[in-house]
Design an enzyme around this catalytic site. Sequence first.
Site, PDB file in Angstrom:
ATOM      1  N   CYS A 100      90.768  -6.549 -74.254  1.00 57.13           N
ATOM      2  CA  CYS A 100      91.316  -7.499 -73.189  1.00 57.13           C
ATOM      3  C   CYS A 100      91.256  -6.895 -71.895  1.00 57.13           C
ATOM      4  CB  CYS A 100      92.707  -7.130 -73.818  1.00 57.13           C
ATOM      5  SG  CYS A 100      93.758  -8.483 -72.802  1.00 57.13           S
ATOM      6  N   HIS A 198      93.919  -8.653 -79.803  1.00 58.69           N
ATOM      7  CA  HIS A 198      94.738  -7.549 -80.133  1.00 58.69           C
ATOM      8  C   HIS A 198      95.147  -7.647 -81.703  1.00 58.69           C
ATOM      9  CE1 HIS A 198      95.264  -6.688 -75.755  1.00 58.69           C
ATOM     10  NE2 HIS A 198      95.526  -8.111 -75.554  1.00 58.69           N
TER      11      HIS A 198
END
EC number: 6.3.5.13
Length: 241
Positions: A100, A198
């Site tokens: 991310c 994630h």
Amino acid sequence: MPGLPLMSESTIQIALVLPDLLGTYGDFGNAVVLEKRMTWRGIKAEIVPINYGQPVPDSCDIYVVGGGEDTAQTLAVKHLREHPGLQRAVTKNAVVLGVCAGIQIFGESFTRADNVTHPGMGLIDSTSHAGGSRAIGEVIAEPANGLFEGVLTGFENHQGRTVLGPSARPLAHVKVGTGNDGSVEGAVQGRIVCTYLHGPVLPRNPQLADLLIEWATGTKVAPLDLPAVTAMRAERVRAAS
């Protein structure tokens, strides 16, 4: 102990980079998975946490960077420029996983939601900017270039959009979700792997974890028989399909 042991005398060091800044989404779990999957195979491994303000060693074998918000990303780049151990490690073929925030700060530049553009670390050929809407939800993607078997799954929660340059290649092609831009997910350049996913991403994708371990050890590893992981992956794919 599941799987077939591979005895190793040296210890594989896994640097957990700036978990106090880039640890918003539990991505420290990626370092834990790498350590456990090596230990179960008889490979000595240890996690080396590196917090804000501490020097970054260039001697670790794997570097793991997690997710964080805009301000944390800017602070992380500042820290990593002042303590360039990660950059030196990349020149020595260390393995790097960026999640991310990682995919954004490792690129040439990233533009925050306030439209201010910040220089990245230049480790991958990419640029990132804020998209019009936030991408939230499950992702299913097909690995690109035969990197590993099985689909890539994970949970995305980001506003960023990332454009890859010619020196970087996608990690996967998106089937469900957004990823970088609705078409491809993540980036691979040398031994650097980046993703928006994630979950954390490695518990959900043990085949990707094993790829990183193989790069770091130079050894092909045997599969681990972990029914709970297999069941969890199947459930997540069903939920997202």
